[in-house]
Design a protein around this motif. Structure first.
Motif, PDB file in Angstrom:
ATOM      1  N   SER A 230      45.141   2.375 146.024  1.00  0.00           N
ATOM      2  CA  SER A 230      44.662   1.014 146.268  1.00  0.00           C
ATOM      3  C   SER A 230      43.237   0.927 145.731  1.00  0.00           C
ATOM      4  N   LEU A 231      42.927  -0.223 145.165  1.00  0.00           N
ATOM      5  CA  LEU A 231      41.666  -0.354 144.435  1.00  0.00           C
ATOM      6  C   LEU A 231      40.492  -0.537 145.382  1.00  0.00           C
ATOM      7  N   VAL A 232      39.333  -0.065 144.939  1.00  0.00           N
ATOM      8  CA  VAL A 232      38.107  -0.350 145.684  1.00  0.00           C
ATOM      9  C   VAL A 232      37.666  -1.767 145.269  1.00  0.00           C
ATOM     10  N   GLN A 235      36.661  -2.478 141.657  1.00  0.00           N
ATOM     11  CA  GLN A 235      37.811  -2.412 140.748  1.00  0.00           C
ATOM     12  C   GLN A 235      38.627  -3.699 140.864  1.00  0.00           C
ATOM     13  N   VAL A 257      30.484   3.892 135.810  1.00  0.00           N
ATOM     14  CA  VAL A 257      29.983   5.263 135.705  1.00  0.00           C
ATOM     15  C   VAL A 257      31.174   6.213 135.516  1.00  0.00           C
ATOM     16  N   THR A 258      30.903   7.421 135.021  1.00  0.00           N
ATOM     17  CA  THR A 258      32.002   8.355 134.756  1.00  0.00           C
ATOM     18  C   THR A 258      32.769   8.631 136.051  1.00  0.00           C
ATOM     19  N   SER A 260      34.638   6.442 137.668  1.00  0.00           N
ATOM     20  CA  SER A 260      34.623   5.299 138.591  1.00  0.00           C
ATOM     21  C   SER A 260      35.973   4.591 138.653  1.00  0.00           C
ATOM     22  N   GLY A 261      36.938   5.052 137.863  1.00  0.00           N
ATOM     23  CA  GLY A 261      38.256   4.437 137.920  1.00  0.00           C
ATOM     24  C   GLY A 261      38.445   3.311 136.920  1.00  0.00           C
ATOM     25  N   GLU A 264      42.075   3.153 135.834  1.00  0.00           N
ATOM     26  CA  GLU A 264      42.875   2.487 136.859  1.00  0.00           C
ATOM     27  C   GLU A 264      42.830   0.959 136.657  1.00  0.00           C
ATOM     28  N   GLY A 414      37.381   7.437 144.859  1.00  0.00           N
ATOM     29  CA  GLY A 414      37.728   8.465 145.839  1.00  0.00           C
ATOM     30  C   GLY A 414      36.483   8.945 146.558  1.00  0.00           C
TER      31      GLY A 414
END
Ligand code: ADP
Ligand code: ZN
Ligand code: ZN
Length: 763
Positions: A230-232, A235, A257-258, A260-261, A264, A414
């Protein structure tokens, strides 16, 4: 690069000079699609900025975008019809006839033709070469534009007797396979796996009307086996903005940032686009280097997913291209050249790692895939997403001025935390094989804790220089102005610019002394030093040398990802998008080089590389650390990058660009020339410069000519002339004026020249 030594003779078709900018090559006119014209204008692969008129024979018809075989000089070439003509400016009798029309339908549709026509004018590259380079090699050679079919078999409906198991055993087994398949057709390959004699066995079954043979298009289908997390909120905001723009042109900078999804986010937007029946184009810097990414898409996407990249064989490439062009492929993941693939249902474009230099073609038709993608997206009214942790300065500027909407992802996905960057001052510190004692301490600590460490040095080989201690001579390349790199294991000297090689000499090639020193460090040397310091630890070295053999890269990446190799050593190949879960320490050895680069982009590239490499550390629960060895710990740019991050760094560097009138605040092009002697390129460029200055154009600055930073390469001398302009249109006008008759310059006979608009490096 082209040799512009072409001369028109009566053997060539009549040509019509073309005036740039006034008129595009390809207008959007429905009348130009009328296939009944008696003449056609054809783009042929030549270094001329011209289209050629041909006569169609009776019964022949050709529509724009289709391929034709035409006579050209004494050769026969494959060209692309640009438009039909009711009449030609030349007498019909003098025009040569089209030999053969290869396509009934347009192979390059109108929208791709129009983008390419634009690109030809923007990059000042000959239209014929531009159009032809959009085709995969086999189609360029005139092979049929047909999708592969496979033979399939099924049982006919109705009554039939089964073959006898005793008298016709093979027939009986084939029959059983078909029975088991039920309504599903059976592939020829299934039978072939049963017996090499299957064809003669199935023949009587077909003749008796028991089995029906057919052919079916080979359509690769992919089924998702995973759903995403599930997305933050950030996102989700990004996905909503992008998905909400489907159906209209909207450029986005997904600045995450590296870790960071971002991927996704691409995947969710892709799903939304597929649901609306649209095709999605995803451009990535180098697929061969990032097999993980391709696998991730395969696990997540349902539909026809194809890739397009240079590591594929020619047949695969043209098949995948056709699947995309004919609208069968739903998702195309490709490298640079995939930006030119026709996509009738195109609905979303994603450029992953948009800052990456490999998106720019470095020879021939020198386009930038990101910029062409932008033109295509606008033309097709679809959103385009530029994703990166380290946007190019051009893109930063476009976001700052509001041309692109910036979607930030400021946190790692995450539980992962951002890595901690620190500078490691190596002045007056003991160095062991180029690495500070404190670096070894840090590596030791991370290894002891059961983690992995990654050591980055952007140089392959053992040592970049072999120096004589007695006379001071270096082993140099005989064809380039460059030192040879020592490759210790193979005992060879190799030039990394032209590829020439020779054995490592036992004595100095100049004075015969045996006092030879290997100066400087490359991955091979660093890996050897680490192996000595940590004899029980498995080391994975990842660079172009260690991954040359087929499957070698995959193997190295596997041991790196699984954690079997505790130490990873590599070049920028290691920096690109990989996810190594166990890496908690990243050591950067040669960051300083970027501070003193000769190119105006050196600093930008240094910042991007450091942040990208740093991004390999601490990608899961454990905290990541990054140590940057430097002899310039007080350098303000280095300090800003480390303490405040990439955006702050870019902002300062951009201010410098503004003052120096450099991109993105000015527009530059490089005219390059090369010849077997040193004088000709300089003389040619002086001629070019004179033409540009007579009369001078206000707002355009001509700098040079100067010999290239590395003047001699592969035995040829190179020089360059830089054009700097305050406005894009001025630059364009100057270059257009130049290309009309540059080959009439006397020195053009002796030189190869090329124009590079928006060059990514000045070498
Ligand atoms: P990027 O493309 O920005 O480097 P990725 O999309 O590869 O980032 O994501 C980094 C890691 O975080 C991946 O392992 C991915 O599966 C995971 N991830 C991404 N988004 C989420 C999320 N919303 N929740 C949990 N994990 C996520
Ligand atoms: Zn010597
Ligand atoms: Zn060389």
């Amino acid at each position: 690069m082209f040799s512009f030594r072409f001369r028109q003779t009566d053997k060539y078709p009549l040509i019509k000079p073309f005036v740039y900018l006034k008129k595009p090559y390809i207008e959007r006119m429905s009348s130009s699609c009328n296939p009944t014209f008696p003449f056609v204008q054809v783009a042929v692969p030549t270094p001329l900025h011209l289209l050629f008129d041909y006569r169609l024979r009776d019964q022949q018809s050709a529509i724009p975008g289709s391929r034709v075989k035409v006579p050209f000089g004494r050769r026969s070439v494959i060209g692309i019809v640009v438009r039909g003509l009711a009449e030609s400016a030349y007498p019909a009798k003098k025009l040569r006839a089209v030999t053969e029309v290869l396509d009934e339908d347009a192979l390059l549709p109108e929208d791709v033709m129009s983008v390419l026509s634009w690109a030809s004018r923007y990059y000042h590259h000959p239209i014929g070469d531009v159009l032809c380079s959009a085709l995969p090699v086999l189609l360029r050679q005139g092979k049929p534009a047909a999708l592969a079919h496979r033979e399939i078999f099924r049982l006919t409906t109705g009554e039939h007797a089964a073959p006898s198991e005793n008298r016709a055993a093979l027939q009986f087994s084939l029959y059983n396979v078909l029975c088991e398949a039920g309504d599903e057709p059976v592939d020829a390959s299934t039978f072939a796996a049963l017996s090499p004699r299957w064809r003669s066995a199935i023949k009587p079954l077909i003749e008796k009307g028991v089995v029906q043979a057919d052919s079916s298009m080979v359509l690769p289908r992919n089924s998702a086996v995973e759903t995403g997390p599930s997305l933050v909120p950030e996102q989700q905001t990004a996905v909503d903005a992008i998905s909400g723009s489907l159906g209209s042109f909207a450029p986005f900078l997904l600045h995450g940032v590296t870790g960071s999804g971002k991927t996704e986010v691409y995947l969710r937007c892709l799903e939304a686009a597929l649901q609306q029946g649209k095709q999605v184009l995803i451009l990535v810097p180098e697929i061969a280097l990032t097999p993980q990414l391709m696998r991730r898409f395969q696990r997540r996407v349902s539909g026809c997913l194809v890739s397009l990249h240079s590591a594929m064989n020619a047949t695969e490439r043209s098949q995948n291209w056709l699947l995309a062009a004919k609208g069968h492929a739903d998702v195309v993941i490709g490298t640079r050249s995939a930006v030119l693939v026709p996509l009738p249902r195109l609905g979303l474009v994603v450029i992953d790692e948009e800052h990456d230099g490999s998106l720019k073609q470095q020879d021939g038709f020198r386009y930038h895939a990101r910029d062409l993608a932008m033109v295509r997206a606008r033309d097709r009214s679809c959103p385009i997403v530029l994703g990166t942790a380290t946007p190019s300065f051009e893109t930063m500027n476009n976001a700052a001025t509001g041309r692109y909407k910036e979607l930030p992802l400021t946190h790692r996905a995450g539980d992962a935390k951002p890595p901690v960057l620190s500078l490691l001052d190596i002045r007056r510190r003991p160095l062991i094989e180029g690495m500070s004692d404190r670096l070894f301490d840090a590596i030791g600590q991370h290894l002891e804790a059961g983690n992995q460490a990654l050591v980055f040095i952007n140089r392959r080989g053992f040592a970049p220089t072999l120096l004589c201690n007695d006379c001071g001579a270096c082993a140099d390349c005989r064809r380039c102005d460059a030192h040879m790199t020592v490759h210790a294991k193979r005992a060879r000297l190799r030039c990394h610019h032209c590829g020439s090689e020779r054995p490592v000499p036992d004595v100095c090639e100049s004075c015969g002394s045996v006092e030879l020193d290997r100066i400087g460090y490359g991955t091979e040397r660093i890996a050897a030093a680490l192996a000595e310091a940590y004899p029980d630890v498995t080391i994975a070295r990842i660079d172009r040398d260690s991954t040359r053999k087929k499957g070698a890269l995959q193997k190295q990446l596997d041991v790196a990802t699984s954690g079997e190799a505790k130490l990873l050593v590599g070049t920028q190949m290691l920096a690109k998008g990989h996810h190594f879960p166990g890496v908690t320490l990243v050591c950067i050895l040669d960051a300083d080089r970027g501070l003193f680069g000769t190119d105006f982009r050196s600093l930008e590239q240094m910042g991007q590389l450091i942040i990208q490499v740093a991004g390999r550390s601490g990608r899961e629960q454990k905290q990541g650390h990054v140590l940057i060895q430097t002899r310039n710990p007080d350098n303000p740019m280095m300090q800003t990058l480390v303490a405040e991050g990439y955006s702050a760094f870019a902002k300062i560097a951009l201010d410098d660009r503004r003052l120096a009138l450099l991109p993105p605040y000015a527009f530059v092009a490089l005219v390059r020339a090369e010849a077997p002697d040193a004088e000709s390129p300089m003389r040619f460029l002086r001629g070019v410069s004179q033409r540009l200055m007579n009369p001078p154009v206000a707002g355009v600055y001509v700098l040079g000519p100067v010999p290239a930073p590395m003047e001699r390469l592969g035995g040829r001398y190179r020089a360059q002339l830089l054009l700097q302009a305050e406005r894009r249109s001025l630059l364009n006008e100057c270059l257009a004026r130049l290309t009309v008759n540059l080959d009439t310059l006397k020195e053009a006979q002796r030189t190869r020249w090329s124009i590079d608009v928006d060059p990514v490096d000045l070498f």
